[in-house]
Design a protein around this motif. Structure first.
Motif, short mmCIF file in Angstrom:
data_model
loop_
_atom_site.label_atom_id
_atom_site.label_comp_id
_atom_site.label_asym_id
_atom_site.label_seq_id
_atom_site.Cartn_x
_atom_site.Cartn_y
_atom_site.Cartn_z
N SER A 178 59.28 -16.35 -119.58
CA SER A 178 58.04 -15.67 -119.19
C SER A 178 56.86 -16.03 -120.07
CB SER A 178 58.24 -14.15 -119.19
OG SER A 178 58.47 -13.69 -120.52
N ASP A 179 57.07 -16.91 -121.03
CA ASP A 179 55.98 -17.40 -121.88
C ASP A 179 55.60 -18.79 -121.39
OD1 ASP A 179 54.52 -18.77 -123.88
OD2 ASP A 179 55.42 -17.55 -125.46
N PRO A 180 54.45 -18.94 -120.72
CA PRO A 180 54.10 -20.25 -120.16
C PRO A 180 54.06 -21.37 -121.20
CG PRO A 180 52.67 -18.56 -119.26
CD PRO A 180 53.46 -17.91 -120.36
N GLY A 181 53.74 -21.06 -122.45
CA GLY A 181 53.74 -22.08 -123.49
C GLY A 181 55.13 -22.58 -123.81
N VAL A 182 56.08 -21.67 -123.94
CA VAL A 182 57.47 -22.05 -124.20
C VAL A 182 58.04 -22.77 -122.98
CG1 VAL A 182 59.82 -21.19 -124.63
CG2 VAL A 182 57.87 -20.21 -125.88
N LEU A 183 57.75 -22.25 -121.81
CA LEU A 183 58.26 -22.87 -120.58
C LEU A 183 57.80 -24.33 -120.49
CD1 LEU A 183 60.04 -22.25 -118.18
CD2 LEU A 183 58.03 -21.43 -116.96
N ALA A 184 56.58 -24.61 -120.94
CA ALA A 184 56.07 -25.99 -120.92
C ALA A 184 56.89 -26.89 -121.85
CB ALA A 184 54.60 -26.02 -121.33
N GLU A 185 57.40 -26.33 -122.95
CA GLU A 185 58.23 -27.11 -123.88
C GLU A 185 59.59 -27.44 -123.26
OE1 GLU A 185 58.55 -24.83 -127.47
OE2 GLU A 185 56.38 -24.66 -127.68
N LEU A 186 60.04 -26.64 -122.32
CA LEU A 186 61.37 -26.78 -121.73
C LEU A 186 61.37 -27.57 -120.43
CD1 LEU A 186 62.51 -23.06 -122.20
CD2 LEU A 186 62.97 -24.99 -123.73
N ALA A 187 60.25 -27.57 -119.72
CA ALA A 187 60.21 -28.11 -118.35
C ALA A 187 60.02 -29.62 -118.32
CB ALA A 187 59.08 -27.42 -117.58
N GLY A 188 60.31 -30.18 -117.14
CA GLY A 188 60.20 -31.62 -116.94
C GLY A 188 58.79 -32.12 -116.72
N GLU A 189 58.05 -31.55 -115.77
CA GLU A 189 56.70 -32.02 -115.46
C GLU A 189 55.62 -31.09 -115.99
OE1 GLU A 189 57.24 -34.57 -111.36
OE2 GLU A 189 56.54 -32.51 -111.20
N TYR A 190 55.92 -29.83 -116.10
CA TYR A 190 54.95 -28.85 -116.56
C TYR A 190 54.75 -29.07 -118.06
CZ TYR A 190 53.29 -24.23 -118.02
OH TYR A 190 52.59 -23.20 -118.59
N ALA A 191 53.48 -29.24 -118.49
CA ALA A 191 53.23 -29.66 -119.87
C ALA A 191 52.37 -28.71 -120.69
CB ALA A 191 52.57 -31.04 -119.85
N GLY A 192 51.83 -27.67 -120.10
CA GLY A 192 51.02 -26.74 -120.88
C GLY A 192 50.23 -25.82 -119.98
N HIS A 193 49.54 -24.88 -120.61
CA HIS A 193 48.81 -23.88 -119.81
C HIS A 193 47.57 -23.38 -120.55
CE1 HIS A 193 50.24 -20.90 -122.60
NE2 HIS A 193 49.58 -19.96 -121.95
N ARG A 194 46.73 -22.72 -119.77
CA ARG A 194 45.58 -21.98 -120.29
C ARG A 194 45.44 -20.74 -119.42
NH1 ARG A 194 40.27 -22.01 -118.66
NH2 ARG A 194 40.60 -23.90 -117.46
N TRP A 195 45.44 -19.58 -120.07
CA TRP A 195 45.27 -18.34 -119.32
C TRP A 195 43.90 -18.32 -118.64
CZ3 TRP A 195 49.32 -15.63 -118.21
CH2 TRP A 195 50.39 -15.55 -119.08
N LEU A 196 43.82 -17.68 -117.48
CA LEU A 196 42.58 -17.57 -116.72
C LEU A 196 42.19 -16.10 -116.55
CD1 LEU A 196 43.39 -20.13 -113.87
CD2 LEU A 196 41.95 -20.51 -115.90
N GLY A 197 40.91 -15.85 -116.36
CA GLY A 197 40.43 -14.51 -116.03
C GLY A 197 40.71 -13.46 -117.07
N GLY A 198 40.78 -13.84 -118.33
CA GLY A 198 41.02 -12.86 -119.39
C GLY A 198 42.48 -12.50 -119.61
N ALA A 199 43.39 -13.07 -118.86
CA ALA A 199 44.82 -12.78 -119.04
C ALA A 199 45.28 -13.32 -120.40
CB ALA A 199 45.64 -13.42 -117.93
#
Length: 165
Positions: free
Chosen positions: A34-55
């Motif tokens: 549930s942590d998009p940053g950690v998930l990016a470290e584990l996933a194949g194509e997904y490489a990172g994130h930036r929260w939107l709308g104040g999230a």
């Protein structure tokens, strides 16, 4: 572990999925997926994130821009979290502008001293969109599901290694 469709899940069968036993509590594994940053470290194509709308955290309705990569190819999408049930389920819908792309879902179920995790995706993109974008993402229009299947297997193995450390 059967995937229980939620109100936001499609009624069709998933287009790719995988399952793994992890020797760690469901709450610990949930914190990772549930942590998009950690998930990016584990996933194949997904490489990172930036929260939107104040999230700033994974809650239903929160959105983030996902950065993706396949070799030298790069693109981004927007993900909207649809479910965030600690220790049980994390899910988000992905769009490219107004175009639906996919839904990703992680179901967790206690099992022995650990948990069973099932990662599932539904390819929601229209055929014309897959044909149009295939050169930019490096996947044949009819090859996305196969690629996702391989990526899921790799992601689950990395998740297991990380959670069991």
């Amino acid at each position: 572990m059967p995937t229980e469709p939620s109100p936001s899940s499609p009624s069709t069968a998933p287009t790719a999925s995988g399952e793994i036993e992890i020797d760690a509590p469901a709450e610990r594994v949930y914190a990772l997926v549930s942590d998009p940053g950690v998930l990016a470290e584990l996933a194949g194509e997904y490489a990172g994130h930036r929260w939107l709308g104040g999230a700033t955290a994974a809650r239903p309705g929160a959105r983030f821009r996902g950065r993706n990569r396949n070799g030298l190819r790069r693109w981004s999408t927007v993900a909207t979290i649809t479910e965030a049930e600690e220790g049980r389920r994390f899910a988000f819908d992905v769009t490219f502008g107004p175009i639906p792309v996919s839904r990703w879902q992680y179901d967790l179920e206690p099992s022995g001293d650990g948990c069973r995790v099932r990662e599932v995706t539904w390819n929601r993109s229209p055929r014309w969109f897959r044909v149009l974008t295939s050169p930019f993402v490096g996947v044949r229009p009819d090859g996305r599901d196969e690629r996702n299947q391989r990526n899921i297997a790799a992601t689950l193995e990395r998740l297991k290694a990380r959670a069991e450390r």
